[in-house]
Design an enzyme around this catalytic site. Structure first.
Site, short mmCIF file in Angstrom:
data_model
loop_
_atom_site.label_atom_id
_atom_site.label_comp_id
_atom_site.label_asym_id
_atom_site.label_seq_id
_atom_site.Cartn_x
_atom_site.Cartn_y
_atom_site.Cartn_z
N ARG A 79 -3.02 25.18 -49.33
CA ARG A 79 -2.83 23.73 -49.45
C ARG A 79 -2.39 23.46 -50.88
NH1 ARG A 79 -2.50 19.62 -46.29
NH2 ARG A 79 -3.34 17.66 -47.07
N HIS B 51 -1.97 35.61 -55.57
CA HIS B 51 -0.69 35.37 -54.90
C HIS B 51 -0.07 36.72 -54.55
CE1 HIS B 51 3.02 33.34 -53.85
NE2 HIS B 51 3.65 34.32 -54.50
N GLY C 247 -9.72 35.06 -44.83
CA GLY C 247 -10.75 35.28 -45.83
C GLY C 247 -10.99 36.72 -46.23
C1 GAR Z 1 -3.40 36.67 -49.23
O1 GAR Z 1 -2.37 37.62 -49.11
C2 GAR Z 1 -3.16 35.78 -50.43
O2 GAR Z 1 -2.61 36.47 -51.52
C3 GAR Z 1 -2.19 34.78 -49.87
O3 GAR Z 1 -2.67 34.51 -48.59
C4 GAR Z 1 -3.33 35.66 -48.09
C5 GAR Z 1 -4.69 35.24 -47.64
O4 GAR Z 1 -5.34 36.29 -46.98
N1 GAR Z 1 -2.12 33.62 -50.67
C6 GAR Z 1 -1.00 32.93 -50.86
O5 GAR Z 1 0.05 33.20 -50.32
C7 GAR Z 1 -1.15 31.75 -51.81
N2 GAR Z 1 0.14 31.33 -52.28
P1 GAR Z 1 -6.91 36.30 -46.86
O6 GAR Z 1 -7.31 34.96 -46.25
O7 GAR Z 1 -7.19 37.42 -45.91
O8 GAR Z 1 -7.46 36.50 -48.22
#
Ligand code: GAR
Length: 215
Positions: free
Chosen positions: A95, A113, A15
């Site tokens: 998800r 992303h 998060g």
């Molecule tokens: C982030 O780097 C986000 O861009 C990626 O997951 C991470 C979550 O980190 N999302 C994806 O890969 C979606 N395809 P966070 O929970 O610390 O924000």
């Protein structure tokens, strides 16, 4: 100032992007407020961060719905609707979504992303960027459509890939850019400045100041 746009943030884990959105929304002139943080994992660490910031939280574990993705998404949709939110931000929501939720929130759901889409959709983006030898990498905020990581692009931030970079070093550089890009992109959308959807691959706007594209 006009009423702030109520926003829900969907998370699955750490998060940190959600935290960046909450922090930005605490600013006096920010055009959106984080009305709800919703997780599909009961013990997602981000839930405690949101609660500590005074943001209402809820977990709707997908595991409770077995293989019925649509039923899980109907439950999410009911909570989002009940909370009265106008926009949904996916922030590390790991998800795959079905047309049930994507259709219900079409035009009102965005995602961040960790790559410069359309390059490197999917997982392991930093390792794949290093393997490909690209010199620029980054992150993208895009509208969510039924095709994963392919919705119209709203904003992008680029970071350099430096000699000797490890996956972790590159991920940290991109994450710092994510934490600036997502609040800026949400603010533009909430202010109605995001314009019409552009074809996937277009860079509509990069709200980062010149030189603010890496740490
Ligand atoms: C982030 O780097 C986000 O861009 C990626 O997951 C991470 C979550 O980190 N999302 C994806 O890969 C979606 N395809 P966070 O929970 O610390 O924000």
């Amino acid at each position: 100032m006009a009423a702030r746009v109520p926003v829900a943030v969907l998370i699955s884990g750490r998060g940190s992007n959600m935290a960046a959105l909450i922090e930005a929304a605490a600013g006096p002139d920010y055009p959106a407020r984080i009305a709800l943080v919703l997780a599909n994992v009961a013990d997602a660490p981000g839930l405690a961060i949101a609660a500590a910031a005074g943001v209402p939280t809820m977990a709707i574990p997908h595991r409770d719905f077995g293989r019925d993705r649509a039923a899980h998404e109907r439950a999410l949709h009911a909570v989002l609707t009940g909370a009265g939110v106008a926009l949904v931000c996916l922030a590390g929501y790991m998800r795959l979504l079905t047309p049930v939720l994507v259709g219900a929130w079409a035009g009102r759901m965005i995602n961040i992303h960790p790559s410069l889409l359309p390059a490197f959709p999917g997982l392991d983006t930093h390792a794949r960027a290093l393997a490909a030898g690209v010199k620029l990498h980054g992150c993208t905020v895009h509208r969510v459509t039924e095709v994963m990581d392919q919705g119209p692009i709203l904003a992008q931030a680029a970071v350099p890939v430096l000699p000797g970079d490890t996956e972790d070093a590159l991920a940290a550089r991109v994450l710092a850019a994510e934490h600036r890009l997502y609040p800026a992109a949400l603010a533009a959308l909430a202010r109605g400045e995001a314009g019409q959807p552009a074809p996937a691959g277009a860079i509509l706007a990069n709200p980062l100041p010149p030189g603010g594209d890496g740490d």
